[in-house]
Design a protein around this motif. Structure first.
Motif: not given
Length: 310
Positions: A281-302
């Motif tokens: 749970a986070v306090d602000t909106a998640i941009s598409p660019e930030l979501r893409a950055s999370l997906l770039e982490l090698p351990e993260v799948r979805t």
């Protein structure tokens, strides 16, 4: 010496028997505002009885009544829009044994569980939602129909947006789109005020569940096979990842670098070293660019992002 007054509904008093009692002295008189057939026929014997007072059944047309009705309607609209209080709506799902105050948190869980389940399925490219199945705990049995309407609304918000979707039309709209909706009561959910939503597509399904305790805040308690404990409000990130050291730190670093504050972080896994799920749970909106950055982490799948609102 008795006087009969019927100001309720026509037919409650047998008018023929009333006339007999008035004529033989069993009754002193009668006051009638309603009749078995309205308007009362011009030649009806009641019109000729000396000991009968007839009134025209138009009480709602007085200035006082019209003012009171206007005030009541405004109060009902205010309560619906501001507080989510729909007890005076005549075409929303019935409540039996559960008041609106108790039902509101469960309604929140049902609606947002369905929204999250459908958002996750959308990320898996499930394009057709075939079924929406809701189960509720025994303490919420009287609100089962309402909670089904809430879940259907949550599903439709993800599919068609929030405009034009409400608790009155959500079930019909869902079925018009080809999604079968159903609700049942179960004592196997682990909590009397639990809500479980199962969204099913043509080749996949997703279950999201939560609880709405009478003396506490609503929580999401299950996402798919994983047990979690997060509030269904604000912005929620749901990540699946490999269960390896350092994942939480790397996710937190990406969010921190984007100046996104973490309100709650719940990590769950099935087996050590296997697949894990994080509900953040986070306090602000998640941009598409930030979501893409999370997906770039090698351990993260979805990465699934849901904007619940307050």
């Amino acid at each position: 010496g008795a006087i009969v007054c019927n100001l309720a509904r026509g037919g409650i008093v047998n008018e023929d028997a009333l006339l007999d009692s008035l004529s033989n002295g069993s009754l002193l008189g009668a006051v009638l505002d309603v009749y078995s057939t309205e308007p009362l026929a011009a030649d009806h014997p009641l019109r000729r009885a000396d000991n009968v007072l007839l009134t025209p059944h138009i009480g709602a047309n007085t200035a006082e009544a019209q003012r009171n009705v206007a005030v009541d309607v405004c109060a009902a609209v205010r309560d619906a829009l501001v507080y989510g209080e729909l007890s005076r709506s005549i075409n929303v799902a019935d409540l039996s044994g559960v008041d609106w105050g108790e039902a509101r948190s469960a309604l929140l869980v049902a609606r947002r569980s369905a929204a999250l389940a459908c958002e996750i399925l959308a990320g898996r490219d499930v394009r057709t939602l075939q079924r929406l199945t809701v189960r509720v705990g025994p303490d919420l049995s009287g609100a089962a129909s309402l909670l089904l309407a809430g879940a259907a609304a949550g599903m439709l918000e993800r599919v068609v947006g929030r405009e034009g979707v409400n608790l009155i039309n959500s079930r019909a709209l869902a079925e018009q789109r080809g999604t079968a909706v159903s609700v049942s009561v179960s004592d196997q959910l682990g909590h009397g005020r639990a809500v479980e939503v199962l969204a099913s597509g043509e080749n996949d399904e997703m279950l999201v569940a939560g609880v709405a305790p009478a003396d506490g805040a609503p929580r999401l308690t299950r996402i798919g096979r994983f047990h979690v404990d997060v509030p269904p409000r604000g912005t929620l990130l749901v990540l699946t990842n490999r269960d390896v050291p350092g994942v939480i730190g790397r996710v937190g670093t990406v969010l921190g670098n984007a100046e996104v504050n973490i309100a709650e972080y719940h990590q769950a896994r099935l087996d050590q070293g296997g697949e894990a799920l994080a509900a953040v749970a986070v306090d602000t909106a998640i941009s598409p660019e930030l979501r893409a950055s999370l997906l770039e982490l090698p351990e993260v799948r979805t990465v699934t992002v849901v904007e619940f609102g307050p």
